[in-house]
Design an enzyme around this catalytic site. Structure first.
Site, PDB file in Angstrom:
ATOM      1  N   CYS A   1       1.003  -1.150   0.059  1.00  0.00           N
ATOM      2  CA  CYS A   1       0.124   0.118  -0.091  1.00  0.00           C
ATOM      3  C   CYS A   1       0.939   1.383  -0.129  1.00  0.00           C
ATOM      4  O   CYS A   1       2.080   0.995   0.275  1.00  0.00           O
ATOM      5  CB  CYS A   1      -1.059  -0.177   1.038  1.00  0.00           C
ATOM      6  SG  CYS A   1      -0.053   0.041   2.817  1.00  0.00           S
TER       7      CYS A   1
ATOM      8  N   ALA B   1       3.305   1.424   2.773  1.00  0.00           N
ATOM      9  CA  ALA B   1       4.469   0.751   2.502  1.00  0.00           C
ATOM     10  C   ALA B   1       5.529   1.391   1.448  1.00  0.00           C
ATOM     11  O   ALA B   1       6.933   1.330   1.928  1.00  0.00           O
ATOM     12  CB  ALA B   1       4.168  -0.874   1.897  1.00  0.00           C
TER      13      ALA B   1
ATOM     14  N   ARG C   1      12.796  -4.761   5.940  1.00  0.00           N
ATOM     15  CA  ARG C   1      13.390  -4.464   4.813  1.00  0.00           C
ATOM     16  C   ARG C   1      15.003  -4.658   5.090  1.00  0.00           C
ATOM     17  O   ARG C   1      15.865  -4.382   3.858  1.00  0.00           O
ATOM     18  CB  ARG C   1      13.006  -3.249   4.048  1.00  0.00           C
ATOM     19  CG  ARG C   1      12.903  -3.308   2.765  1.00  0.00           C
ATOM     20  CD  ARG C   1      12.105  -2.144   1.997  1.00  0.00           C
ATOM     21  NE  ARG C   1      11.910  -2.283   0.753  1.00  0.00           N
ATOM     22  CZ  ARG C   1      13.073  -1.528   0.035  1.00  0.00           C
ATOM     23  NH1 ARG C   1      13.563  -0.434   0.657  1.00  0.00           N
ATOM     24  NH2 ARG C   1      12.970  -1.582  -1.185  1.00  0.00           N
TER      25      ARG C   1
ATOM     26  N   HIS D   1       5.604   6.197  -3.008  1.00  0.00           N
ATOM     27  CA  HIS D   1       6.887   6.412  -3.103  1.00  0.00           C
ATOM     28  C   HIS D   1       6.519   8.248  -3.774  1.00  0.00           C
ATOM     29  O   HIS D   1       7.455   8.916  -3.371  1.00  0.00           O
ATOM     30  CB  HIS D   1       7.520   5.831  -4.509  1.00  0.00           C
ATOM     31  CG  HIS D   1       7.708   4.488  -4.253  1.00  0.00           C
ATOM     32  ND1 HIS D   1       7.326   3.384  -5.353  1.00  0.00           N
ATOM     33  CD2 HIS D   1       7.934   3.717  -2.950  1.00  0.00           C
ATOM     34  CE1 HIS D   1       7.595   2.105  -4.726  1.00  0.00           C
ATOM     35  NE2 HIS D   1       7.923   2.218  -3.344  1.00  0.00           N
TER      36      HIS D   1
END
Lengths: 70, 481
Positions: free
Chosen positions: B62, B65, B96, B195
């Site tokens: 999403c 994220a 991550r 992003h």
């Protein structure tokens, strides 16, 4: 009236980036590309035609501008 | 020699589509293609960045994220507050593997989970007061933080909290940047919008307001953009650039700091690794500060050498010489790696399904090991990603966008590749099917894979997986006879 970013590649060619469409394409032709007149109908490699209001001098690249459908 | 012919690949796509109801079939058909490297533009053959269809399994994330997990999260000296219920932050905490140096909880906060832990009453009465209190509390407990980012989770957007007003007030009170990031998970179709939102907030709250004016520059300043230091990736990239004579002044955002971000508008060139997640800020810096950006690829010696030479091409002869020296220096190491692993891996087939830059960037590294990538796809790529991918991939290979579990499983069982590289959701399914699998989002807890040092580790890991004797023992002994 999409907003586009035009940038000059290393080899001197222009590329046009349309952020809304994630479209990145080489400019195949530009109607006026002279020192005293720049703009007009611009056709991208894939056939998309856009129109830039002609200006008195070429802009400094990279440049963000509004264009209309050609 | 290709593992697939065009007819066979097209047949596979037809087969898998026949399982769908008609309306879904038409939609999914647009996301699958057989590659033809002579194509210039992808948009006529593949559609991307569309909403996933209800009823299929997707591996997408999403917007939260994309912002907290990818772009903002690795900035180590800022506190990233997961504003909303506790789960989003907790289940994405440290997953991550963005490595960094520093004292966690003192001056770096990368692997910690800060959350406002929304309860029913916060949803009913609004969470703004709680947010203001939390920011004060964080400032008191962790005074060495350099700034705070507030990463909104879904409920914050749904109830319409005004986090911008709170952060503005708090920022003035504590004298540090407090960045409101409107990355509620329901925005957009995938993490890709996260992003973009994160890039835009960096532009608006860091680059527009917080420039480091005193920073002294050199003609060889560069910034590494879009390297998240997964397993130490940015470090193994950085040393190559430094060895050739460049000065890396900022890492975005793996092992990165706020100070590095503030001085990035003074660099001579932005070196962009993950195009998907950080092209937005690179394009912004190009148009606002006139900093050119260049996409490079540090996977596999062929691409590394190509990239180093291309980067050096933008600088003077000293750097060009440096690049050649670096390439020559590491060549014996590459030869040793190839001598060891090439005979064991030659001719093996690989299928990939990852996100960001890897579906196209790692192709070169596999080819250096004599392997062939027969299928690749992005979770959340856009048209411009596929334009670049078509050129990297061989003829008659499969390209799939936002592939569903059904499709990927079908392709894998029919093609039977020697290695599948995808995410954790796929890992155990394929391992139980007896197909060697590596989790390529965080390098299967290994790494780094970037640079020459990374190539050696990459080759070892691939060999370790592909030639592991366990794959022959998938059948129970009493069923074997």
């Amino acid at each position: 009236m999409p907003k586009v970013i035009l940038r000059r590649q290393g080899d001197g060619s222009l590329t046009c980036y349309v952020p809304k469409k994630d479209l990145e394409g080489k400019v195949a032709s530009l109607e006026f590309n002279e020192d005293d007149r720049w703009g007009g109908r611009m056709v991208l490699e894939d056939g998309t035609a856009l129109f830039i209001e002609p200006m008195k001098a070429p802009p400094i690249f990279p440049v963000e501008m509004r264009v209309s459908r050609g | 020699m290709s593992a697939l012919t065009r007819e066979k690949a097209e047949g596979l796509i037809e087969e898998v589509l026949s399982a769908y109801p008609e309306s879904l079939r038409d939609e999914r058909k647009k996301h699958l293609m057989v590659n033809d490297p002579s194509l210039e533009q992808s948009k006529k053959c593949i559609t991307s960045n569309r909403k996933s269809q209800p009823g299929v399994m997707t591996a997408r994330g999403c917007a939260y994220a994309g912002s907290k997990g990818v772009v903002w999260g690795p900035v180590k000296d800022m506190i990233h507050l997961s504003h909303g219920p506790v789960g989003c932050g907790q289940y994405s905490r440290a997953g991550r593997r963005n490595y960094y140096v520093g004292y966690t909880g003192v001056n770096t906060f990368g692997t910690m989970n800060f959350t406002s832990d929304f309860q029913e009453k916060d949803v009913v009465f609004g969470g703004d007061k709680k947010l203001a209190k939390i920011i004060d509390e964080m400032e008191m407990l962790f005074p060495l933080n350099k700034g705070i980012s507030v990463q909104s989770e879904c409920p914050v957007g749904l109830i319409g909290d005004d986090i911008e007003a709170v952060t503005k007030k708090s920022s003035a009170a504590i004298g540090k940047p407090v960045v409101p990031v409107r990355c509620e998970g329901f925005r957009g179709v995938s993490q890709s919008l996260g992003h973009h939102i994160a890039n835009d907030t960096i532009r608006d709250f860091i680059l527009e307001r917080e420039l480091d004016e005193k920073f002294s520059t050199s003609p060889y300043d560069v910034a590494i953009i879009g390297d998240y230091n997964i397993g130490g990736d940015a470090w193994s990239s950085r040393i190559l650039l430094e060895e050739m004579g460049l000065r890396v002044v900022a890492q975005w955002s793996g092992d990165g700091t706020l100070a590095e971000m503030k001085r990035t508008p003074k660099v001579k060139m932005n070196l962009l690794h993950c195009y998907r997640s950080m092209n937005y800020i690179s394009r912004h810096m190009e148009s606002k500060y006139g900093i050119p950006w260049f996409e490079y690829n540090f996977f596999g010696p062929t691409k590394i050498a190509e990239s180093l030479r291309a980067i050096a091409g933008h600088f003077d002869d000293r750097i060009k010489e440096g690049a050649e020296k670096v390439i020559a220096k590491y060549q014996p190491m590459v030869d040793a790696v190839n001598a060891q692993y090439l005979p064991r891996l030659k001719g093996k087939k690989v299928m990939l399904y990852v996100g960001g830059l890897r579906p196209r960037h790692v192709v070169g590294a596999y080819e250096d090991l004599g392997m062939e990538v027969v299928g690749t796809g992005y979770e959340f790529g856009h048209n411009d990603d596929y334009d670049r991918t078509i050129k990297e991939m061989g003829d008659a290979t499969l390209i799939y966008d936002d592939v569903t579990e059904l499709e990927l499983e079908h392709f894998v069982t029919k093609i039977r590749p020697d290695l599948v590289g995808a995410g954790i959701k796929e890992k155990y399914v394929y391992q139980k099917m007896g197909i060697p699998f590596r989790q390529m989002h965080s390098w299967d807890y290994s790494g780094p894979y970037h640079g020459y040092d990374g190539y050696a580790i990459f080759a070892r890991d691939v060999d370790m997986t592909v030639n592991n004797p366990c794959w022959k023992n998938m059948q129970a002994p009493w069923k074997r006879s």
